[in-house]
Design an enzyme around this catalytic site. Structure first.
Site, PDB file in Angstrom:
ATOM      1  N   CYS A 121      52.558  35.313  43.918  1.00  0.00           N
ATOM      2  CA  CYS A 121      51.716  36.363  43.358  1.00  0.00           C
ATOM      3  C   CYS A 121      50.289  35.849  43.542  1.00  0.00           C
ATOM      4  CB  CYS A 121      52.023  36.582  41.880  1.00  0.00           C
ATOM      5  SG  CYS A 121      50.845  37.695  41.109  1.00  0.00           S
ATOM      6  N   CYS A 124      47.939  36.721  40.329  1.00  0.00           N
ATOM      7  CA  CYS A 124      48.130  36.090  39.010  1.00  0.00           C
ATOM      8  C   CYS A 124      49.373  35.214  39.071  1.00  0.00           C
ATOM      9  CB  CYS A 124      48.163  37.120  37.887  1.00  0.00           C
ATOM     10  SG  CYS A 124      49.167  38.595  38.194  1.00  0.00           S
ATOM     11  N   SER A 125      50.409  35.541  38.308  1.00  0.00           N
ATOM     12  CA  SER A 125      51.615  34.696  38.338  1.00  0.00           C
ATOM     13  C   SER A 125      52.869  35.530  38.113  1.00  0.00           C
ATOM     14  CB  SER A 125      51.507  33.592  37.286  1.00  0.00           C
ATOM     15  OG  SER A 125      51.300  34.168  36.006  1.00  0.00           O
ATOM     16  N   CYS A 126      52.906  36.750  38.663  1.00  0.00           N
ATOM     17  CA  CYS A 126      54.094  37.608  38.531  1.00  0.00           C
ATOM     18  C   CYS A 126      55.316  36.847  39.047  1.00  0.00           C
ATOM     19  CB  CYS A 126      53.911  38.895  39.336  1.00  0.00           C
ATOM     20  SG  CYS A 126      52.536  39.898  38.725  1.00  0.00           S
TER      21      CYS A 126
END
Lengths: 218, 94
Positions: A121, A124-126
């Site tokens: 991602c 962000c940090s999906c």
């Protein structure tokens, strides 16, 4: 702090401070961590949520491990009809394991002889947390996010994963509502293994796509 | 009204840099790819992020060839990167 400011006893404060092992709450909190805590405290004070609800949710999120994903992949390896359902509608397929993902859309992508999938991602940090738990810190790092999308083969090499030039490397950048789960290839030599035994060799990194499931060593 | 796309359509990502909660990474703006899946309609994150009234936008899985994204890409010509992009960021390409 005040106890460290008077100088009338005999050990060296300076050395003492620097030699003590780091403590988990030593770090300075960022602006956003403080903002998050402030909002949480306000919501609790105003009775919107209870402290115990927040605690329970954190406890539940922390308790999810990649074993969830491994069970799903092991079933896909042994049950072609399930694999077809998983690749077509992953949300419905994982519901068969009691994994309910009401707000995220899961997409399973299958590695083959000619295709290797890897997930990132960049914004962000999906991450498919219901299947893999919390993402590892490297997954959230700027270095991984920037590099795996622009030089995936070099990043995979650093993880110990060498792929032939004939294999298409496909990076999935989770930019929107979809969360990606890689279905790694089933290694040779695992034909007689039970689903439980197979699940035990399927690791987190193989479902992110930075590693492959190792063939069994006898 | 943004246009609808279908699997196999060639598209270009808008080369635009508005301020806000944009889920279209900068590295892919202006690049050309192909629609591989239509996921259906989803709330537009650019308004949702601010708790503003939102409208549903069609979300597509778009595949890009790495060599067309990064001029110095080191890897096979078949290597790809897939991104999920909302309809209003896509334009028809040849």
């Amino acid at each position: 702090m005040s106890t460290h400011e008077h100088h009338d006893h005999d050990h060296d404060h300076h050395d003492h401070d620097h030699n003590s092992p780091p403590q988990p709450d030593d770090k300075v909190h960022s602006y956003y961590q403080i903002l998050g805590t402030a909002v949480k405290e306000l919501l609790i004070e105003k009775g919107v949520v209870a402290a115990d609800e927040v605690r329970r949710m954190i406890e539940r999120r922390d308790s999810i491990t990649p074993a969830n994903g491994a069970k799903v992949v092991a079933r896909a390896w042994t049950d072609p009809a399930f694999k077809a359902r998983l690749l077509k509608d992953a949300n419905a397929a994982v519901q068969e394991f009691g994994i309910d993902m009401p707000t995220t859309h899961l997409v399973a992508v299958e590695n083959t002889e000619n295709l290797h999938n890897v997930v990132v991602c960049t914004l962000c940090s999906c991450y498919p947390r219901d299947l893999l738990g919390l993402p590892p810190s490297w997954y959230k790092s700027k270095a991984y996010r920037a590099r795996v999308v622009s030089e995936p083969r070099a990043v995979l090499e650093e993880f110990g994963t060498s792929l032939s030039d004939n294999v298409e490397v496909r990076v999935h950048d989770s930019t929107a509502d979809m969360r990606y789960l890689v279905v790694p290839r089933r290694p040779a030599g695992t034909e007689g293994m039970s689903q439980d035994a197979l699940a035990s060799i399927i690791t987190r990194d193989t479902m992110i796509g930075v590693a492959v499931v190792e063939p069994l060593q006898n | 009204m943004p246009q609808r796309f279908h699997e196999g359509d060639f598209v270009r990502v808008r080369d635009d840099y508005p301020i806000g909660h944009i889920r279209t990474p900068v590295y892919i703006r202006g690049k050309q790819g192909v629609i591989v899946k239509d996921f259906g309609a989803f709330g537009n994150p650019e308004t949702l992020a601010y708790c503003l009234p939102t409208e549903k936008r069609e979300l597509y899985k778009v595949r890009f060839w790495q060599q067309m994204v990064w001029s110095s890409y080191k890897g096979g010509p078949r290597d790809t990167v897939d991104l999920d992009i909302y309809e209003h960021w896509l334009e028809k390409a040849e």
